[in-house]
Design an enzyme around this catalytic site. Sequence first.
Site, PDB file in Angstrom:
ATOM      1  N   ASN A   9      37.961  35.780  27.689  1.00  0.00           N
ATOM      2  CA  ASN A   9      38.971  36.357  26.795  1.00  0.00           C
ATOM      3  C   ASN A   9      39.810  35.187  26.291  1.00  0.00           C
ATOM      4  O   ASN A   9      40.625  34.656  27.032  1.00  0.00           O
ATOM      5  CB  ASN A   9      39.836  37.358  27.575  1.00  0.00           C
ATOM      6  CG  ASN A   9      41.030  37.833  26.761  1.00  0.00           C
ATOM      7  OD1 ASN A   9      41.084  37.656  25.550  1.00  0.00           O
ATOM      8  ND2 ASN A   9      42.001  38.440  27.441  1.00  0.00           N
ATOM      9  N   LYS A  11      42.118  35.166  24.226  1.00  0.00           N
ATOM     10  CA  LYS A  11      43.479  35.570  23.836  1.00  0.00           C
ATOM     11  C   LYS A  11      43.822  34.983  22.472  1.00  0.00           C
ATOM     12  O   LYS A  11      42.936  34.799  21.640  1.00  0.00           O
ATOM     13  CB  LYS A  11      44.492  35.152  24.905  1.00  0.00           C
ATOM     14  CG  LYS A  11      44.082  35.591  26.307  1.00  0.00           C
ATOM     15  CD  LYS A  11      45.227  35.551  27.268  1.00  0.00           C
ATOM     16  CE  LYS A  11      44.718  35.801  28.652  1.00  0.00           C
ATOM     17  NZ  LYS A  11      45.742  36.167  29.585  1.00  0.00           N
ATOM     18  N   HIS A  94      44.095  45.856  27.463  1.00  0.00           N
ATOM     19  CA  HIS A  94      44.528  44.667  28.212  1.00  0.00           C
ATOM     20  C   HIS A  94      46.028  44.799  28.489  1.00  0.00           C
ATOM     21  O   HIS A  94      46.784  45.326  27.670  1.00  0.00           O
ATOM     22  CB  HIS A  94      44.227  43.405  27.384  1.00  0.00           C
ATOM     23  CG  HIS A  94      44.395  42.154  28.187  1.00  0.00           C
ATOM     24  ND1 HIS A  94      45.624  41.607  28.459  1.00  0.00           N
ATOM     25  CD2 HIS A  94      43.488  41.356  28.802  1.00  0.00           C
ATOM     26  CE1 HIS A  94      45.463  40.523  29.206  1.00  0.00           C
ATOM     27  NE2 HIS A  94      44.173  40.340  29.437  1.00  0.00           N
ATOM     28  N   GLU A  96      48.368  42.804  28.282  1.00  0.00           N
ATOM     29  CA  GLU A  96      49.243  42.201  27.265  1.00  0.00           C
ATOM     30  C   GLU A  96      49.408  43.149  26.080  1.00  0.00           C
ATOM     31  O   GLU A  96      50.468  43.213  25.465  1.00  0.00           O
ATOM     32  CB  GLU A  96      48.680  40.832  26.845  1.00  0.00           C
ATOM     33  CG  GLU A  96      48.871  39.815  27.957  1.00  0.00           C
ATOM     34  CD  GLU A  96      47.826  38.722  28.026  1.00  0.00           C
ATOM     35  OE1 GLU A  96      47.111  38.501  27.039  1.00  0.00           O
ATOM     36  OE2 GLU A  96      47.729  38.082  29.094  1.00  0.00           O
ATOM     37  N   GLU A 166      42.420  44.094  36.559  1.00  0.00           N
ATOM     38  CA  GLU A 166      43.214  42.883  36.386  1.00  0.00           C
ATOM     39  C   GLU A 166      44.637  43.117  36.878  1.00  0.00           C
ATOM     40  O   GLU A 166      45.483  43.644  36.116  1.00  0.00           O
ATOM     41  CB  GLU A 166      43.267  42.489  34.908  1.00  0.00           C
ATOM     42  CG  GLU A 166      41.915  42.231  34.293  1.00  0.00           C
ATOM     43  CD  GLU A 166      42.012  41.274  33.106  1.00  0.00           C
ATOM     44  OE1 GLU A 166      41.286  40.287  33.105  1.00  0.00           O
ATOM     45  OE2 GLU A 166      42.831  41.526  32.202  1.00  0.00           O
ATOM     46  N   GLY A 172      46.965  34.754  34.357  1.00  0.00           N
ATOM     47  CA  GLY A 172      47.585  33.543  33.799  1.00  0.00           C
ATOM     48  C   GLY A 172      48.603  32.896  34.714  1.00  0.00           C
ATOM     49  O   GLY A 172      49.354  32.025  34.293  1.00  0.00           O
ATOM     50  N   SER A 212      43.173  34.862  36.859  1.00  0.00           N
ATOM     51  CA  SER A 212      43.061  33.480  37.351  1.00  0.00           C
ATOM     52  C   SER A 212      41.717  33.190  38.013  1.00  0.00           C
ATOM     53  O   SER A 212      41.660  32.482  39.028  1.00  0.00           O
ATOM     54  CB  SER A 212      44.227  33.152  38.289  1.00  0.00           C
ATOM     55  OG  SER A 212      45.456  33.258  37.594  1.00  0.00           O
ATOM     56  N   GLY A 233      40.429  34.471  31.343  1.00  0.00           N
ATOM     57  CA  GLY A 233      41.247  33.950  30.252  1.00  0.00           C
ATOM     58  C   GLY A 233      41.188  32.434  30.202  1.00  0.00           C
ATOM     59  O   GLY A 233      40.243  31.840  29.671  1.00  0.00           O
TER      60      GLY A 233
HETATM   61  C1  PEP Z   1      42.720  37.741  31.038  1.00  0.00           C
HETATM   62  O1  PEP Z   1      43.106  37.284  29.984  1.00  0.00           O
HETATM   63  O2  PEP Z   1      42.190  38.847  31.025  1.00  0.00           O
HETATM   64  C2  PEP Z   1      42.855  36.937  32.262  1.00  0.00           C
HETATM   65  C3  PEP Z   1      42.398  37.418  33.371  1.00  0.00           C
HETATM   66  O3  PEP Z   1      43.468  35.709  32.126  1.00  0.00           O
HETATM   67  P1  PEP Z   1      43.458  34.482  33.191  1.00  0.00           P
HETATM   68  O4  PEP Z   1      42.029  34.298  33.626  1.00  0.00           O
HETATM   69  O5  PEP Z   1      43.995  33.309  32.432  1.00  0.00           O
HETATM   70  O6  PEP Z   1      44.326  34.889  34.345  1.00  0.00           O
END
Ligand code: PEP
Length: 250
Positions: A9, A11, A94, A96, A166, A172, A212, A233
């Site tokens: 992803n 983003k 998501h 966000e 998630e 992040g 992460s 991400g």
């Molecule tokens: C995401 O954007 O769905 C995500 C899990 O981000 P990250 O891997 O950076 O934590």
Amino acid sequence: MRKSVIVGNWKMNKTPTEASELLDQISKLDLDREVEAGVCTPAIDLLLAKDKLSETNVNFGAQNMYFEESGAFTGEISPTMLQDIGASYVILGHSERREYFHEDDELINKKVLSALDHDLTPILCCGETLEEREAEKHEEKVRGQIEADLEGISNEDIEKVIIAYEPIWAIGTGKTASSDDADSMCGYIRSIIADKFGEEYAQKVRIQYGGSVKPNNVVELMGKENIDGALVGGASLKAEDFESLVNYNK
Ligand code: PEP
């Protein structure tokens, strides 16, 4: 047997110039063909992804869409547009988008139904905040999201949906859920699917963990019984890390 699925992803990262460079690098990677791999780019980079990944096994998709096919919805992209360019996935719900763009379960449900109607694979995200986890409300939160977001989906369609668990506190932040906690929540999500659609269908649904995920923790996470993949991400923005993630078995 569920096929593992690792999806990046991006983003709101990568201008078309930068995306072009990263997609060129990804197109040259030697990736494990036993693992389904994909990248969900910003909308403006989707045609580049279509072009640059056309000779590879790496799928591409969007990070959002509206549920209507066309019309006066300024700024949105539609399922028919994604279908027209051959996108495989669309990330929906998501955290966000839920937080910053106030998307609720009713809207997300309409998007999931619309994606399925247009042969797009929804990657439906769910997960709890730190406060909800500390108050031991994480199961209740995720059950509410999954039940509402999958309302009206047929047994035939449920196996086409990918669910991404998630936990918001792990996105992040560099904090990963322990592999046991991630596995137990993915197992819990499978039990919700079983309650709604039956065990036979629940066994076919792929459930990713996201939060992460990095080359140094992917092997342990992917070794867990209920984790069928990862939505990644930050670590998906470098070709070499994306390669290590997809090639976790090698
Ligand atoms: C995401 O954007 O769905 C995500 C899990 O981000 P990250 O891997 O950076 O934590």
